[in-house]
Design a protein around this motif. Structure first.
Motif, PDB file in Angstrom:
ATOM      1  N   SER A   1       0.826  -1.205   0.000  1.00 45.60           N
ATOM      2  CA  SER A   1       0.000   0.000   0.000  1.00 45.60           C
ATOM      3  C   SER A   1       0.860   1.255   0.000  1.00 45.60           C
ATOM      4  N   PHE A   2       2.168   1.109  -0.244  1.00 45.50           N
ATOM      5  CA  PHE A   2       3.067   2.259  -0.272  1.00 45.50           C
ATOM      6  C   PHE A   2       4.110   2.047  -1.359  1.00 45.50           C
ATOM      7  N   ASP A   3       4.735   3.146  -1.767  1.00 47.17           N
ATOM      8  CA  ASP A   3       5.789   3.073  -2.770  1.00 47.17           C
ATOM      9  C   ASP A   3       7.111   2.782  -2.065  1.00 47.17           C
ATOM     10  N   ARG A   4       7.732   1.671  -2.405  1.00 48.50           N
ATOM     11  CA  ARG A   4       8.934   1.237  -1.697  1.00 48.50           C
ATOM     12  C   ARG A   4      10.079   2.232  -1.863  1.00 48.50           C
ATOM     13  N   ASP A   5      10.279   2.736  -3.072  1.00 50.21           N
ATOM     14  CA  ASP A   5      11.385   3.661  -3.315  1.00 50.21           C
ATOM     15  C   ASP A   5      11.205   4.960  -2.541  1.00 50.21           C
ATOM     16  N   THR A   6       9.973   5.443  -2.474  1.00 52.20           N
ATOM     17  CA  THR A   6       9.705   6.668  -1.718  1.00 52.20           C
ATOM     18  C   THR A   6       9.964   6.456  -0.234  1.00 52.20           C
ATOM     19  N   ALA A   7       9.514   5.316   0.281  1.00 50.49           N
ATOM     20  CA  ALA A   7       9.750   5.006   1.688  1.00 50.49           C
ATOM     21  C   ALA A   7      11.240   4.874   1.973  1.00 50.49           C
ATOM     22  N   LEU A   8      11.969   4.254   1.052  1.00 50.72           N
ATOM     23  CA  LEU A   8      13.409   4.081   1.233  1.00 50.72           C
ATOM     24  C   LEU A   8      14.119   5.430   1.245  1.00 50.72           C
ATOM     25  N   GLU A   9      13.689   6.339   0.404  1.00 54.25           N
ATOM     26  CA  GLU A   9      14.285   7.678   0.384  1.00 54.25           C
ATOM     27  C   GLU A   9      14.086   8.385   1.721  1.00 54.25           C
ATOM     28  N   GLN A  10      12.930   8.209   2.324  1.00 56.57           N
ATOM     29  CA  GLN A  10      12.694   8.814   3.633  1.00 56.57           C
ATOM     30  C   GLN A  10      13.566   8.167   4.707  1.00 56.57           C
ATOM     31  N   ALA A  11      13.819   6.870   4.562  1.00 55.33           N
ATOM     32  CA  ALA A  11      14.724   6.195   5.497  1.00 55.33           C
ATOM     33  C   ALA A  11      16.143   6.728   5.348  1.00 55.33           C
ATOM     34  N   VAL A  12      16.554   7.002   4.112  1.00 54.04           N
ATOM     35  CA  VAL A  12      17.873   7.600   3.882  1.00 54.04           C
ATOM     36  C   VAL A  12      18.005   8.882   4.688  1.00 54.04           C
ATOM     37  N   ARG A  13      17.016   9.729   4.604  1.00 51.92           N
ATOM     38  CA  ARG A  13      17.081  11.015   5.291  1.00 51.92           C
ATOM     39  C   ARG A  13      17.090  10.850   6.808  1.00 51.92           C
ATOM     40  N   SER A  14      16.356   9.864   7.312  1.00 54.04           N
ATOM     41  CA  SER A  14      16.335   9.642   8.762  1.00 54.04           C
ATOM     42  C   SER A  14      17.699   9.201   9.271  1.00 54.04           C
ATOM     43  N   PHE A  15      18.283   8.186   8.636  1.00 47.97           N
ATOM     44  CA  PHE A  15      19.598   7.713   9.067  1.00 47.97           C
ATOM     45  C   PHE A  15      20.668   8.788   8.852  1.00 47.97           C
ATOM     46  N   TRP A  16      20.545   9.531   7.783  1.00 45.96           N
ATOM     47  CA  TRP A  16      21.506  10.594   7.466  1.00 45.96           C
ATOM     48  C   TRP A  16      21.465  11.682   8.538  1.00 45.96           C
ATOM     49  N   GLU A  17      20.279  12.020   8.967  1.00 44.16           N
ATOM     50  CA  GLU A  17      20.114  13.088   9.952  1.00 44.16           C
ATOM     51  C   GLU A  17      20.484  12.634  11.360  1.00 44.16           C
ATOM     52  N   LEU A  18      20.047  11.429  11.749  1.00 42.70           N
ATOM     53  CA  LEU A  18      20.158  11.001  13.142  1.00 42.70           C
ATOM     54  C   LEU A  18      21.301  10.032  13.402  1.00 42.70           C
ATOM     55  N   GLY A  19      21.771   9.339  12.366  1.00 45.01           N
ATOM     56  CA  GLY A  19      22.755   8.284  12.564  1.00 45.01           C
ATOM     57  C   GLY A  19      22.080   6.943  12.796  1.00 45.01           C
ATOM     58  N   TYR A  20      22.862   5.877  12.706  1.00 42.02           N
ATOM     59  CA  TYR A  20      22.279   4.539  12.810  1.00 42.02           C
ATOM     60  C   TYR A  20      21.700   4.272  14.191  1.00 42.02           C
ATOM     61  N   GLU A  21      22.496   4.504  15.210  1.00 41.16           N
ATOM     62  CA  GLU A  21      22.093   4.121  16.563  1.00 41.16           C
ATOM     63  C   GLU A  21      20.885   4.921  17.049  1.00 41.16           C
ATOM     64  N   ALA A  22      20.866   6.205  16.750  1.00 40.80           N
ATOM     65  CA  ALA A  22      19.817   7.073  17.283  1.00 40.80           C
ATOM     66  C   ALA A  22      18.503   6.965  16.519  1.00 40.80           C
ATOM     67  N   THR A  23      18.517   6.332  15.367  1.00 45.63           N
ATOM     68  CA  THR A  23      17.297   6.198  14.576  1.00 45.63           C
ATOM     69  C   THR A  23      16.533   4.962  15.025  1.00 45.63           C
ATOM     70  N   SER A  24      15.363   5.162  15.593  1.00 47.23           N
ATOM     71  CA  SER A  24      14.557   4.049  16.086  1.00 47.23           C
ATOM     72  C   SER A  24      13.593   3.561  15.009  1.00 47.23           C
ATOM     73  N   ILE A  25      13.021   2.400  15.248  1.00 47.48           N
ATOM     74  CA  ILE A  25      11.997   1.896  14.332  1.00 47.48           C
ATOM     75  C   ILE A  25      10.818   2.867  14.280  1.00 47.48           C
ATOM     76  N   SER A  26      10.482   3.467  15.417  1.00 45.51           N
ATOM     77  CA  SER A  26       9.398   4.457  15.429  1.00 45.51           C
ATOM     78  C   SER A  26       9.742   5.661  14.565  1.00 45.51           C
ATOM     79  N   ASP A  27      11.001   6.115  14.645  1.00 48.06           N
ATOM     80  CA  ASP A  27      11.436   7.219  13.780  1.00 48.06           C
ATOM     81  C   ASP A  27      11.265   6.840  12.311  1.00 48.06           C
ATOM     82  N   LEU A  28      11.658   5.618  11.991  1.00 47.10           N
ATOM     83  CA  LEU A  28      11.609   5.171  10.602  1.00 47.10           C
ATOM     84  C   LEU A  28      10.177   5.040  10.097  1.00 47.10           C
ATOM     85  N   THR A  29       9.323   4.400  10.878  1.00 49.87           N
ATOM     86  CA  THR A  29       7.946   4.217  10.416  1.00 49.87           C
ATOM     87  C   THR A  29       7.235   5.560  10.277  1.00 49.87           C
TER      88      THR A  29
END
Length: 221
Positions: free
Chosen positions: A26-54
């Motif tokens: 029900s979502f576009d995978r590439d668009t969701a992945l791009e948003q994940a890029v920005r989350s990890f880029w901004e916060l780093g691996y450790e500080a990015t939670s599953i809640s942040d990602l979703t």
């Protein structure tokens, strides 16, 4: 002998699994992945939670796991996308320019621009995503460290090629010079995250290039 009803009931779980697997996302995978890029880029691996990602990706946790696997698997995809679309400028410069110096000069200037573009996180994900990481995530830090080392090795290889061709003096310390350029790039990334502007990073790049050896038997270019 099993009745038709019994056989049908035994087949139901498998049929349900197949049905779930066959459902379109029900979502576009590439668009969701791009948003994940920005989350990890901004916060780093450790500080990015599953809640942040979703929240950033606009999907539920079950959808995230179904589409991408766990957090580490998602991060591996994120890094691949980042390197392809955002972080590959130095590699391209070294491959496309005729000399190591030209490649490094172009790469440093592009870093000053790329690390400070408005509308997206600052700096380099490969440099900053593994800062302040816990022992449980050391594999992530090791993976990113190897990517950074590979970049330095690529710079050193280009320098050695110029030594072999006579472009650079034979006594040029290829590994030390490549390590220096790597340190400059990493520092530019952190300065960008600290708020440095493009012009400030361009000044750093220009100063860094002053240590580059002149061509063998000739004047500086």
């Amino acid at each position: 002998m099993a009745t038709e009803e019994t056989r049908a009931s035994k087949q139901t779980p498998a049929a349900e699994v197949a049905k779930r697997r066959g459902r379109p996302r029900s979502f576009d995978r590439d668009t969701a992945l791009e948003q994940a890029v920005r989350s990890f880029w901004e916060l780093g691996y450790e500080a990015t939670s599953i809640s942040d990602l979703t929240r950033a990706m606009g999907i539920s946790a079950p959808s995230l796991y179904a589409a991408f696997g766990d957090k580490r698997a998602l991060f591996d995809e994120v890094v691949a996308v980042y390197r392809q679309h955002y972080g590959g400028f130095l590699h391209r410069a070294l491959a496309e320019e005729p000399t190591a110096r030209r490649g490094v000069e172009r790469g440093l200037r592009e870093a000053a621009t790329e690390y400070t573009l408005p509308g997206r996180p600052r700096g380099c994900l490969v440099v900053s995503a593994a800062l302040n990481i816990s022992p449980a995530s050391l594999e992530v830090a090791d993976s990113l460290r190897e990517m950074r080392r590979a970049t330095v090795r690529q710079i050193a290889g280009a320098i050695r090629a110029d030594i072999a061709s006579g472009e650079l003096p034979g006594d040029t310390a290829a590994d030390a010079l490549a390590g220096y350029i790597g340190a400059v790039i990493h520092g530019m990334s952190q300065q960008a995250r600290d708020g440095a502007q493009r012009t400030e990073l361009e000044a750093v790049a220009e100063l860094a290039l002053k240590v580059w050896p002149g061509p063998a038997g000739g004047t500086a270019r």
